[in-house]
Design an enzyme around this catalytic site. Sequence first.
Site, PDB file in Angstrom:
ATOM      1  CB  SER A  88      -0.857  -0.009   1.268  1.00 35.20           C
ATOM      2  OG  SER A  88      -1.464   1.247   1.463  1.00 35.20           O
ATOM      3  CE1 TYR A 108      -3.712  -2.047   5.171  1.00 38.48           C
ATOM      4  CE2 TYR A 108      -3.045   0.132   4.430  1.00 38.48           C
ATOM      5  CZ  TYR A 108      -3.457  -1.164   4.150  1.00 38.48           C
ATOM      6  OH  TYR A 108      -3.584  -1.564   2.844  1.00 38.48           O
ATOM      7  CE  LYS A 130      -1.389  -4.470   3.390  1.00 42.93           C
ATOM      8  NZ  LYS A 130      -1.679  -5.762   2.786  1.00 42.93           N
TER       9      LYS A 130
END
Length: 317
Positions: A116, A140, A144
Amino acid sequence: MKILVVGGAGYIGSHMVLALQEAGCHPVVLDNLSTGHRDAVRNSELIVGDQSDQALLERIFTTYTFSAVMHFASYIDVAESVLLPAKYYQNNVTNTFLFLEMMLKHRVQNFIFSSSAAVYGDVQQTPLNESHPRLPINPYGHSKKMVEDRLYDLAQSTGLRYAVLRYFNATSCDSLGRLRERHDPESHLIPLILQVAKGMRPYAAIYGDDYETVDGTCVRDYVHVIDLCEAHWLALQALQDGCDPIICNVGRGEGVSVKQVLASARRVTQHSIPVQLASRRAGDPAILVADIAYAKQRLGWRPRYLEIDQMIRHMWY
Ligand code: UFG
């Protein structure tokens, strides 16, 4: 060619399964259905289970011989990741690491990972290329980045070949209406706006109109999910030819503001779509636009869907 699609019942994963079928491959889906939908997997085998279930993975990897794994099984809500970081580190990191060990034990060596733009954190330049520092600002994004780093390490110590695709704002859906974007609760701008057009919500919120952008609202790089799938397909072919790791941004390379998205949705739906100004959403950068030169050069990839109207039209039914 058999491909294991982990998280193949979710929004992007299910579009990938369809793309693989149409390319003549045999996708097998592993999904725990925590956010995915059973009916999103059409004409392919769906194994309901978790990527951390070691006994299940033993069975899957001894039953099938896979040419590659595509991995979509992550929680994706940035705001939730701030409130519930353990949920994100457990699934997106720990469980993914366990999965990778089992995959490599069974000598599956081609892996495509959905990363991402969130790995970059605060934007220091725009458009943003792959050498931009990776300094995530939420769990988040950290989750990643941690998997990206693990893949690098594993490639040094095993025969792993991998591609990391850093998505910008994935949107739209299959143009024939076979699949669509379904998140519950919905937090993404375009599906929310279309819910207003359908009368399911009274208004769309604009999270801040005092950014330093063309019209004061946040600018994002919306990329059609079909184009994302095409990037995966090209990455798969490159991995099978035995290339070095691939790490690419996947966006459209153009920014669109929140107000421009609203104008487009009004054109497409012919509804007025009332709005209400709300305060800025914590952690939102003003502008997030990908430099996609590397994906073009490395994968020979070109986004085909260049108009936001067209992306929204595919979602409007
Ligand atoms: N927005 C609104 N109103 C809404 C919802 C969103 O104004 O009701 C704005 C947001 O502030 C943002 C833009 O619309 O500026 C897009 O928001 P989305 O929630 O649709 O998408 P994000 O850019 O926040 O998130 C995307 C991906 C994430 C990823 C992130 C990386 O969906 O998975 O980019 O920064 F982590």
